[in-house]
Enzyme design. Structure first.
Site, PDB file in Angstrom:
ATOM      1  N   GLU A  57      -7.327   0.588  -4.052  1.00  0.00           N
ATOM      2  CA  GLU A  57      -7.278   0.498  -2.589  1.00  0.00           C
ATOM      3  C   GLU A  57      -8.589  -0.009  -1.975  1.00  0.00           C
ATOM      4  O   GLU A  57      -8.560  -0.912  -1.135  1.00  0.00           O
ATOM      5  CB  GLU A  57      -6.866   1.856  -1.997  1.00  0.00           C
ATOM      6  CG  GLU A  57      -5.396   2.144  -2.267  1.00  0.00           C
ATOM      7  CD  GLU A  57      -5.030   3.610  -2.197  1.00  0.00           C
ATOM      8  OE1 GLU A  57      -5.867   4.421  -1.761  1.00  0.00           O
ATOM      9  OE2 GLU A  57      -3.902   3.946  -2.603  1.00  0.00           O
ATOM     10  N   ASP A  89     -12.395   5.619   3.456  1.00  0.00           N
ATOM     11  CA  ASP A  89     -10.945   5.726   3.617  1.00  0.00           C
ATOM     12  C   ASP A  89     -10.546   7.178   3.894  1.00  0.00           C
ATOM     13  O   ASP A  89     -10.564   8.022   3.001  1.00  0.00           O
ATOM     14  CB  ASP A  89     -10.282   5.208   2.329  1.00  0.00           C
ATOM     15  CG  ASP A  89      -8.761   5.258   2.392  1.00  0.00           C
ATOM     16  OD1 ASP A  89      -8.214   5.861   3.326  1.00  0.00           O
ATOM     17  OD2 ASP A  89      -8.123   4.678   1.495  1.00  0.00           O
ATOM     18  N   LYS A 133       2.839  11.136  -3.604  1.00  0.00           N
ATOM     19  CA  LYS A 133       1.765  10.439  -4.322  1.00  0.00           C
ATOM     20  C   LYS A 133       0.840  11.420  -5.056  1.00  0.00           C
ATOM     21  O   LYS A 133       0.282  11.111  -6.099  1.00  0.00           O
ATOM     22  CB  LYS A 133       0.971   9.609  -3.309  1.00  0.00           C
ATOM     23  CG  LYS A 133      -0.084   8.713  -3.914  1.00  0.00           C
ATOM     24  CD  LYS A 133      -0.600   7.771  -2.859  1.00  0.00           C
ATOM     25  CE  LYS A 133      -1.757   6.955  -3.325  1.00  0.00           C
ATOM     26  NZ  LYS A 133      -2.177   5.991  -2.302  1.00  0.00           N
ATOM     27  N   ASP A 161       0.893  -1.167   0.000  1.00  0.00           N
ATOM     28  CA  ASP A 161       0.000   0.000   0.000  1.00  0.00           C
ATOM     29  C   ASP A 161       0.926   1.209   0.000  1.00  0.00           C
ATOM     30  O   ASP A 161       1.517   1.542   1.025  1.00  0.00           O
ATOM     31  CB  ASP A 161      -0.882  -0.043   1.261  1.00  0.00           C
ATOM     32  CG  ASP A 161      -1.627   1.262   1.496  1.00  0.00           C
ATOM     33  OD1 ASP A 161      -1.637   2.124   0.608  1.00  0.00           O
ATOM     34  OD2 ASP A 161      -2.208   1.407   2.605  1.00  0.00           O
TER      35      ASP A 161
END
Ligand code: AMP
Length: 629
Positions: free
Chosen positions: A147, A170, A70, A8
């Site tokens: 994800e 999330d 990211k 992850d």
């Protein structure tokens, strides 16, 4: 067989896991941590630090420390350190290299293959960039998975047989995503996970909560000491760390103390210390509005999935910020369900990735099918700024779709394939993903060449577009790797814009279709007239030509109805003339067969080239923009 690990690669923290003896296990890093900060720092001596050591460095050398890389994946936004430029892929590769090394130390064997997760809204540019980062780090990326799918996989693995609708909520350090999935698990052969909808906010997370705490504490301190700690870089960094720590403590206790001795000094007064109590109630007051923002995205995703809250069977929490009790309350309030517990919210995605890794690595025989969807429609530009859809939004991937197009002008030897993403019928209002040319078509009248365009989205969500001339088998293709980021905000904005402009867009499409059809009809009728030559009397020819001219004039205008009327008039005139010719021929030579479809249909509303479409073929009637005559 060497182990395949699941990674992850997070905005704030990364985590990795592996399936050992049938059980997913989180891999502990070299610092003893179960997660690794996604931070890279370059020391003054040139040493490269990654993870916890780099995070600590942020206090001393913020300019040489890179976090949240990211966010830049898929862009060409480089970071310059000591005169050297680093791409987002390279920085991410540094994090992945550290994870790879730590995994090798933990497993006691080389690690060369991995499954890496990305947010569901990542476009193919961002997915490709992530895959490349893995490759730079010496990892063969067997699969990129979403994800939320990974999180659902972690809970669905080896579960009892069931079909359920799952909400994955999330909330991490910098981003918020919510996804609705349909899962069918506990089957004998294969478990299926399908993302129905996804939404979120790429600028919402624990970092924003920290900011609110920092502002509050710095404000209180300023009231008492007339010093703004936010202006002192080192004091601010210490305050930042203390605020985050206090926030985390308030997830398990109702009050905490922030203590920062020697935080600053005031001329004539000496050193100052910061000592303050923060309660959970105060924290909730500070961040209430931010947490409330998640509701909008949840509503959006539910609407997109076409479901009501009562239809959600399970809620899975992902990301460190879902440890905040108020966040858990909110998810329960919305769904009426207690969230699933059992796997740590910051580890659940890596665990799911490890399961997929084990299946791909052949360690597990149970098959899993991850049915992710394309977030936006993909298509090509056709004549008149028209977006022609090839793969509609929310299509399950992997997928492959072909369409046949033709040329717009006579003797055209090159076509341009302009690949687009978006919901608007007007090509220029969608996002351009890339373009390429297919050259060397044999010269032919317009509408004759058949160019087959194929869109292929692989299991990683990476798009490949190819174009093939059916006559010569000549082929060109591109993998979409152009720069440009498409966040879930972008996706939502593009869908919203399409909805808002629906009426205008429909009018545009109607006009574009009418123009294309009118233009083709005029061309087809004229061609047939020429072919008939002297078989048709001059006065009749002239009357048809007049109607064709009127049609050409109408096509230049903006009135779709007028174009259609002119097209009908031209077709009608042609059909009457053919009828008269038929009757005349019948009178001269006796009974004749009915007029053939070729004569009758030559120009009837066709944008399709006469005789081109095979019955049942997936031929559509767009035309490429003229490139070359
Ligand atoms: P992630 O991006 O999933 O790694 O989440 C990181 C974010 O979760 C950071 O903002 C952390 O401060 C936050 N976080 C981690 N643990 C807790 C906790 N116990 N309570 C509140 N926030 C937390």
């Amino acid at each position: 067989m060497a182990k395949v690990i699941g990674i992850d690669l997070g905005t704030t923290n990364s985590c990795m896991a592996v399936v050992e003896a049938g059980e997913p296990t989180v891999i502990v890093n070299s610092d003893g941590g179960r997660t690794t900060p996604s931070v890279v720092s370059f020391s003054n001596t040139g040493e490269r630090l990654v993870g916890q050591a780099a995070k600590r460095q942020a206090v001393l050398s913020p300019d040489r420390t890179i976090s949240s890389i990211k966010r830049k994946m898929g862009t060409r936004d480089t970071t310059t350190i000591d005169g050297k430029d680093y791409t987002p892929e390279q920085i991410s590769a540094m994090i992945l290299s550290k994870l790879k090394e730590d995994a090798e130390a933990y497993l006691g064997e080389p690690v060369t293959q991995a499954v890496i997760t990305v947010p569901a809204y990542f476009d193919d540019t961002q997915r490709t960039a992530t895959k490349q980062a893995g490759e730079i780090a010496g990892l063969e990326v067997l699969r990129i998975i979403n994800e939320p799918t990974a999180a659902a996989l972690a809970y669905g693995w080896k579960s009892e047989k069931k079909e359920a609708t799952i909400m994955v909520f999330d909330l991490g350090g910098g981003t918020f995503d919510v996804s609705i999935l349909d899962v069918e698990v506990g089957t004998e052969e294969r478990d299926a996970y399908q993302v129905l909808a996804t939404s979120g906010d790429t600028r919402l997370g624990g970092d924003d909560f920290d900011e609110r705490i920092i502002d509050y504490i710095a404000g209180e301190f300023q009231k008492e000491n007339s010093v703004d700690l936010r202006k002192d870089r080192q004091a601010l960094q210490r305050l930042k760390e203390a605020s985050e720590k206090a926030k985390c403590e308030l997830s398990s206790q109702v009050t905490t103390t922030i203590s920062l001795p020697f935080i600053t000094s005031v001329d004539g007064e000496g050193p100052k210390h910061l000592e303050m109590t923060l309660t959970r109630a105060k924290l909730e007051e500070l961040i209430g509005e931010l947490i409330g923002k998640t509701k909008v995205a949840v509503q959006d995703a539910m609407k997109e999935a076409g479901l009501g809250y009562g239809e959600v069977d399970e809620v899975i929490l992902v990301g460190g910020s879902t440890r905040i009790p108020k966040v858990q309350e909110l998810t329960k309030e919305m769904s009426g369900k207690d969230p699933r517990k059992g796997i740590n919210p910051d580890e659940v995605v890596a665990v799911g990735a490890a399961i997929q890794a084990a299946v791909l690595g052949g360690d597990e025989s149970q098959d899993i099918v991850l049915m992710d969807v394309t977030p936006l429609t993909l298509g090509v530009e056709t004549l008149g700024d028209v977006m022609d859809s090839v793969i509609p939004r929310n299509t399950n991937i992997p997928t492959r779709e072909s369409r046949t197009y033709s040329t717009a002008t006579d003797m055209q030897t090159t076509v341009e394939v302009h690949v687009l993403q978006g919901e608007r019928p007007r090509a220029s209002q969608n996002k351009s993903l890339g373009r390429f040319h297919l050259t060397g078509l044999p010269p032919a009248p317009r509408g004759m060449p058949q160019v087959e365009v194929t869109f292929d989205i692989d299991a990683n969500g990476i798009l490949n577009v190819s174009a093939k001339d059916k006559a010569t088998d000549k082929e060109q293709s591109i993998t979409i790797t152009g720069s440009g980021q498409l966040s879930d905000d972008d996706v939502n904005r593009m869908v919203d814009e399409a909805e808002k402009n629906a009426a205008e867009d429909a009018a545009f499409k109607e006009l574009a279709d009418a123009r294309n059809q009118g233009d083709s009809a005029a061309y087809g009728l004229e061609k047939t007239l020429n072919e008939l030559g002297e078989k048709i009397a001059e006065p009749e020819k002239a009357s048809i030509k007049e109607k064709i001219e009127a049609l050409r004039e109408a096509v230049k205008g903006d009135d779709a109805a007028a174009i259609r009327a002119a097209m009908d008039a031209a077709n009608e005139e042609f059909s009457q003339v053919s009828q008269r010719m038929y009757e005349q021929a019948a009178a001269e030579t006796g009974p004749q067969p009915e007029p053939g479809p070729e004569a009758e249909g030559a120009g009837v509303g066709a944008t399709e080239a006469p005789g081109q479409a095979e019955a049942g073929d997936d031929v559509i009637e767009g035309e490429f923009e003229a490139e070359d005559n």
